[in-house]
Design an enzyme around this catalytic site. Sequence first.
Site, mmCIF file in Angstrom:
data_model
loop_
_atom_site.group_PDB
_atom_site.id
_atom_site.type_symbol
_atom_site.label_atom_id
_atom_site.label_comp_id
_atom_site.label_asym_id
_atom_site.label_seq_id
_atom_site.Cartn_x
_atom_site.Cartn_y
_atom_site.Cartn_z
ATOM 1 N N THR A 13 0.800 -1.255 0.143
ATOM 2 C CA THR A 13 0.014 -0.040 0.132
ATOM 3 C C THR A 13 1.041 1.202 -0.010
ATOM 4 O O THR A 13 0.654 2.311 -0.517
ATOM 5 C CB THR A 13 -0.949 -0.114 1.098
ATOM 6 O OG1 THR A 13 -0.244 0.022 2.358
ATOM 7 C CG2 THR A 13 -1.689 -1.200 1.241
ATOM 8 N N ASN A 14 2.012 1.182 0.728
ATOM 9 C CA ASN A 14 3.044 2.428 0.412
ATOM 10 C C ASN A 14 3.494 2.381 -1.031
ATOM 11 O O ASN A 14 3.691 3.645 -1.326
ATOM 12 C CB ASN A 14 3.951 2.175 1.439
ATOM 13 C CG ASN A 14 3.733 2.572 2.968
ATOM 14 O OD1 ASN A 14 3.698 3.965 3.262
ATOM 15 N ND2 ASN A 14 3.557 1.459 3.787
ATOM 16 N N MET A 91 10.537 -6.314 4.903
ATOM 17 C CA MET A 91 10.704 -7.014 6.032
ATOM 18 C C MET A 91 12.211 -7.693 6.242
ATOM 19 O O MET A 91 12.136 -8.616 7.028
ATOM 20 C CB MET A 91 9.701 -8.089 6.224
ATOM 21 C CG MET A 91 8.164 -7.382 6.223
ATOM 22 S SD MET A 91 8.257 -5.925 7.268
ATOM 23 C CE MET A 91 6.361 -5.427 6.899
ATOM 24 N N HIS A 110 8.474 3.596 8.831
ATOM 25 C CA HIS A 110 8.664 2.573 9.587
ATOM 26 C C HIS A 110 7.318 2.926 10.674
ATOM 27 O O HIS A 110 6.899 4.150 10.661
ATOM 28 C CB HIS A 110 9.956 2.797 10.885
ATOM 29 C CG HIS A 110 9.487 1.778 11.936
ATOM 30 N ND1 HIS A 110 9.689 0.506 11.996
ATOM 31 C CD2 HIS A 110 9.197 2.072 13.453
ATOM 32 C CE1 HIS A 110 9.519 -0.311 12.950
ATOM 33 N NE2 HIS A 110 9.287 0.864 14.019
HETATM 34 C C1 GAR Z 1 3.814 -0.756 6.754
HETATM 35 O O1 GAR Z 1 3.043 -0.454 7.937
HETATM 36 C C2 GAR Z 1 5.245 -0.300 7.042
HETATM 37 O O2 GAR Z 1 5.288 0.830 7.739
HETATM 38 C C3 GAR Z 1 5.855 -1.590 7.664
HETATM 39 O O3 GAR Z 1 5.096 -2.594 7.094
HETATM 40 C C4 GAR Z 1 3.844 -2.232 6.511
HETATM 41 C C5 GAR Z 1 3.945 -2.499 5.183
HETATM 42 O O4 GAR Z 1 2.829 -2.202 4.449
HETATM 43 N N1 GAR Z 1 7.153 -1.770 7.925
HETATM 44 C C6 GAR Z 1 7.963 -2.223 8.920
HETATM 45 O O5 GAR Z 1 7.313 -2.423 9.603
HETATM 46 C C7 GAR Z 1 9.231 -2.117 8.461
HETATM 47 N N2 GAR Z 1 10.140 -2.290 9.745
HETATM 48 P P1 GAR Z 1 2.444 -2.268 3.033
HETATM 49 O O6 GAR Z 1 3.064 -3.582 1.938
HETATM 50 O O7 GAR Z 1 1.072 -2.035 2.578
HETATM 51 O O8 GAR Z 1 3.177 -0.751 2.385
#
Ligand code: GAR
Length: 207
Positions: A13-14, A91, A110
């Site tokens: 989503t990011n 991750m 983060h």
């Molecule tokens: C997001 O909340 C990001 O901030 C977090 O994982 C999620 C990924 O969501 N990242 C971490 O925890 C890194 N340490 P997404 O795949 O929907 O963007």
Amino acid sequence: MFKIGILVSGGGTNFQAIIDAIDAGKITDTKIVTLVSSNPNAYALERAKKHGIEGVCIRKKDFETDEEYQQALVLHMQNREVDLVVMAGFMVVIGSIFIQAFKNRIINIHPSLIPSFCGNGYYGLKVHEAALQKGVKITGATVHFVTEETDAGPIILQKAVEVKENDTPETLQLRVMEEAEWIILPQAIQLAAHGKLKVENQYVRIL
Ligand code: GAR
């Protein structure tokens, strides 16, 4: 044109927020040249396909050593002349070969206000579980430069988000994404793309 390469592990989503910000003209003179996923089933790969962006899976376990994995990632980004690497829900803890190759050119989002709820073991929903367990009333998100110590690099942008009484880790995660992550990650990219971020010692000055 400023070229960005994106690293993901999941839903993306990011990554989508970055695509949308480029389409909306909030990020300018910038192109996403590649998306690399650590997970072959990541929905982010589908998003890349839909938007005509190269999407590939590069997995640590497909290499004999961690060094070879990092070299492969470095080569992948260098071959595409990437100016900035964006970790958008990545991750994998990445090692010094990759970090040194892109010194001060890797940013990460983060889902907490660093230095709370960060470092090894704090990722994804676990961050929000820990925040709820502690009973904090305010949480948020942080964009920072990536250095060898997990989540400890120079902070670029942060945004606070209110914790509500009935929050679950899932509802809190979504609010932090909507109210913070999807806003400050594109903002940080726009700043980087236009040379507005200066790292001095461990601090970031926004020019
Ligand atoms: C997001 O909340 C990001 O901030 C977090 O994982 C999620 C990924 O969501 N990242 C971490 O925890 C890194 N340490 P997404 O795949 O929907 O963007």
